[in-house]
Design an enzyme around this catalytic site. Structure first.
Site, PDB file in Angstrom:
ATOM      1  N   ARG A  60      11.910  -6.758   5.014  1.00 30.60           N
ATOM      2  CA  ARG A  60      11.930  -5.294   4.862  1.00 30.60           C
ATOM      3  C   ARG A  60      12.903  -4.673   5.867  1.00 30.60           C
ATOM      4  O   ARG A  60      12.815  -4.917   7.069  1.00 30.60           O
ATOM      5  CB  ARG A  60      10.507  -4.783   5.108  1.00 30.60           C
ATOM      6  CG  ARG A  60      10.349  -3.297   4.981  1.00 30.60           C
ATOM      7  CD  ARG A  60       8.923  -2.944   4.703  1.00 30.60           C
ATOM      8  NE  ARG A  60       8.075  -2.996   5.878  1.00 30.60           N
ATOM      9  CZ  ARG A  60       6.797  -2.638   5.885  1.00 30.60           C
ATOM     10  NH1 ARG A  60       6.213  -2.226   4.775  1.00 30.60           N
ATOM     11  NH2 ARG A  60       6.083  -2.717   6.977  1.00 30.60           N
ATOM     12  N   ARG A  93       0.273  -8.983  13.586  1.00 27.10           N
ATOM     13  CA  ARG A  93      -0.306  -7.925  12.735  1.00 27.10           C
ATOM     14  C   ARG A  93      -1.290  -8.519  11.731  1.00 27.10           C
ATOM     15  O   ARG A  93      -2.314  -7.919  11.433  1.00 27.10           O
ATOM     16  CB  ARG A  93       0.806  -7.154  12.011  1.00 27.10           C
ATOM     17  CG  ARG A  93       1.584  -6.255  12.956  1.00 27.10           C
ATOM     18  CD  ARG A  93       2.851  -5.737  12.305  1.00 27.10           C
ATOM     19  NE  ARG A  93       2.599  -4.784  11.248  1.00 27.10           N
ATOM     20  CZ  ARG A  93       3.497  -4.456  10.325  1.00 27.10           C
ATOM     21  NH1 ARG A  93       4.687  -5.019  10.316  1.00 27.10           N
ATOM     22  NH2 ARG A  93       3.204  -3.560   9.421  1.00 27.10           N
ATOM     23  N   ARG A 153      12.313  -2.768  11.341  1.00 33.22           N
ATOM     24  CA  ARG A 153      11.292  -2.204  12.218  1.00 33.22           C
ATOM     25  C   ARG A 153      10.909  -3.257  13.245  1.00 33.22           C
ATOM     26  O   ARG A 153      10.749  -4.420  12.885  1.00 33.22           O
ATOM     27  CB  ARG A 153      10.049  -1.843  11.386  1.00 33.22           C
ATOM     28  CG  ARG A 153      10.047  -0.447  10.847  1.00 33.22           C
ATOM     29  CD  ARG A 153       8.965  -0.245   9.804  1.00 33.22           C
ATOM     30  NE  ARG A 153       7.617  -0.642  10.219  1.00 33.22           N
ATOM     31  CZ  ARG A 153       6.514  -0.430   9.484  1.00 33.22           C
ATOM     32  NH1 ARG A 153       6.608   0.168   8.312  1.00 33.22           N
ATOM     33  NH2 ARG A 153       5.331  -0.809   9.906  1.00 33.22           N
ATOM     34  N   LYS A 175       0.829  -1.213   0.000  1.00 34.95           N
ATOM     35  CA  LYS A 175       0.000   0.000   0.000  1.00 34.95           C
ATOM     36  C   LYS A 175       0.858   1.256   0.000  1.00 34.95           C
ATOM     37  O   LYS A 175       0.568   2.208  -0.709  1.00 34.95           O
ATOM     38  CB  LYS A 175      -0.928   0.028   1.235  1.00 34.95           C
ATOM     39  CG  LYS A 175      -1.862  -1.155   1.346  1.00 34.95           C
ATOM     40  CD  LYS A 175      -2.858  -0.995   2.482  1.00 34.95           C
ATOM     41  CE  LYS A 175      -2.252  -0.918   3.863  1.00 34.95           C
ATOM     42  NZ  LYS A 175      -1.562  -2.142   4.303  1.00 34.95           N
ATOM     43  N   ARG A 216      -8.797   1.313   9.586  1.00 32.11           N
ATOM     44  CA  ARG A 216      -8.471  -0.083   9.892  1.00 32.11           C
ATOM     45  C   ARG A 216      -9.533  -0.733  10.762  1.00 32.11           C
ATOM     46  O   ARG A 216      -9.410  -1.922  11.064  1.00 32.11           O
ATOM     47  CB  ARG A 216      -7.146  -0.129  10.654  1.00 32.11           C
ATOM     48  CG  ARG A 216      -5.924  -0.524   9.823  1.00 32.11           C
ATOM     49  CD  ARG A 216      -4.728  -0.364  10.724  1.00 32.11           C
ATOM     50  NE  ARG A 216      -3.564  -1.111  10.435  1.00 32.11           N
ATOM     51  CZ  ARG A 216      -2.487  -0.613   9.817  1.00 32.11           C
ATOM     52  NH1 ARG A 216      -2.509   0.596   9.311  1.00 32.11           N
ATOM     53  NH2 ARG A 216      -1.405  -1.343   9.706  1.00 32.11           N
TER      54      ARG A 216
HETATM   55  P1  AMP Z   1       1.616   0.422   9.172  1.00 31.05           P
HETATM   56  O1  AMP Z   1       2.894   1.084   8.848  1.00 31.05           O
HETATM   57  O2  AMP Z   1       0.430   0.988   8.441  1.00 31.05           O
HETATM   58  O3  AMP Z   1       1.677  -1.083   9.061  1.00 31.05           O
HETATM   59  O4  AMP Z   1       1.311   0.736  10.734  1.00 31.05           O
HETATM   60  C1  AMP Z   1       2.229   0.367  11.750  1.00 31.05           C
HETATM   61  C2  AMP Z   1       1.486   0.271  13.083  1.00 31.05           C
HETATM   62  O5  AMP Z   1       0.908   1.542  13.428  1.00 31.05           O
HETATM   63  C3  AMP Z   1       0.309  -0.698  13.123  1.00 31.05           C
HETATM   64  O6  AMP Z   1       0.730  -2.042  13.356  1.00 31.05           O
HETATM   65  C4  AMP Z   1      -0.502  -0.138  14.285  1.00 31.05           C
HETATM   66  O7  AMP Z   1       0.093  -0.429  15.530  1.00 31.05           O
HETATM   67  C5  AMP Z   1      -0.350   1.362  14.059  1.00 31.05           C
HETATM   68  N1  AMP Z   1      -1.399   1.878  13.154  1.00 31.05           N
HETATM   69  C6  AMP Z   1      -1.230   2.380  11.894  1.00 31.05           C
HETATM   70  N2  AMP Z   1      -2.391   2.761  11.366  1.00 31.05           N
HETATM   71  C7  AMP Z   1      -3.339   2.494  12.292  1.00 31.05           C
HETATM   72  C8  AMP Z   1      -4.763   2.652  12.328  1.00 31.05           C
HETATM   73  N3  AMP Z   1      -5.437   3.145  11.283  1.00 31.05           N
HETATM   74  N4  AMP Z   1      -5.402   2.272  13.470  1.00 31.05           N
HETATM   75  C9  AMP Z   1      -4.737   1.791  14.522  1.00 31.05           C
HETATM   76  N5  AMP Z   1      -3.407   1.587  14.551  1.00 31.05           N
HETATM   77  C10 AMP Z   1      -2.708   1.934  13.449  1.00 31.05           C
END
Ligand code: AMP
Length: 219
Positions: free
Chosen positions: A131, A175, A164, A17, A92
């Site tokens: 990654r 996740r 990360r 994404k 989400r």
């Molecule tokens: P991402 O980089 O989008 O995978 O986000 C990394 C982490 O940030 C996720 O595993 C969540 O802990 C938090 N996070 C990101 N976006 C959201 C969201 N829309 N709602 C809740 N937690 C989020």
């Protein structure tokens, strides 16, 4: 493409994404709102929001809806969002989807399309654990598909790359579970609303891009 255009990229972590959102931003001049990036910025600046978010992110859990919604709503109100937005990693949960609909409706705006980037679990796990990121400039590498020229060093500034915390194998599994439990139900929600477009996220990046660009151009 009608103006302004609000597009949601939906899909599991690792579906690509972020990469596709960046391409849409550059091609169509949309603002790119990644809730994950907003949280990571707060974590690195050690803001109170960042400290709270980190405790969830490190475990692969979702940050609570109220803080997430507030953070994204503040971001949407900035002037660069007037031409439209590509959302990446938000919404989400059902509560986040509802909050976004309501915020857009208040301004007589609405979502143009929800692009579901589909990738099988085994491919997601392989991609996420491969990654690596530069802690200094944020460049992202993938040991399988786009490795750095020198092992474990950033091509741009030579810094040591790091993984990360939330890309470590145990957290990646969590996740994915969280995605299926909280986020996957949004697929039906947006399908019923007639907004869902399914994209095969396992093709090469430029093929995925071509499909996405065609879809957005038709809006
Ligand atoms: P991402 O980089 O989008 O995978 O986000 C990394 C982490 O940030 C996720 O595993 C969540 O802990 C938090 N996070 C990101 N976006 C959201 C969201 N829309 N709602 C809740 N937690 C989020």
């Amino acid at each position: 493409m009608s103006n302004p255009t609000f597009i949601i990229l939906l899909g599991a972590p690792g579906a690509g994404k972020g990469t596709q959102a960046q391409i849409l931003k550059d091609k169509f001049g949309l603002a790119h709102i990644s809730s994950g990036d907003l949280f990571r910025e707060n974590v690195s600046k050690q803001t109170p929001l960042g400290k709270l978010a980190k405790s969830y992110m490190d475990k692969g859990e979702l940050v609570p809806d109220d803080v997430t919604i507030q953070m994204v709503m503040e971001r949407i109100s900035r002037p660069d969002c007037e031409k439209g937005v590509v959302f990446d990693g938000f919404p989400r949960t059902a509560a986040q989807a509802k909050a976004l609909d309501e915020a857009l409706a208040k301004e007589q705006k609405k979502i143009g399309a929800v692009l579901l980037v589909k990738v099988r679990d085994e491919v997601l796990v392989e991609r996420l654990t491969a990654r690596w990121t530069c802690p200094n400039c944020g460049s992202v590498y993938n040991r399988l598909s786009s490795p750095p020229k020198v092992d474990n060093k950033c091509d741009k500034d030579g810094n040591d790359l790091i993984q990360r915390d939330d890309d470590k194998p145990e957290t990646v599994k969590n996740r994915l579970n969280v995605y299926y439990k909280n986020t996957a139900p949004l697929i039906d929600f947006y399908r019923t609303a007639g907004l869902l477009v399914e994209i095969n996220g396992e093709l090469a990046i430029d093929q995925v891009q071509a499909e996405i660009v065609q879809t957005v151009e038709r809006l």
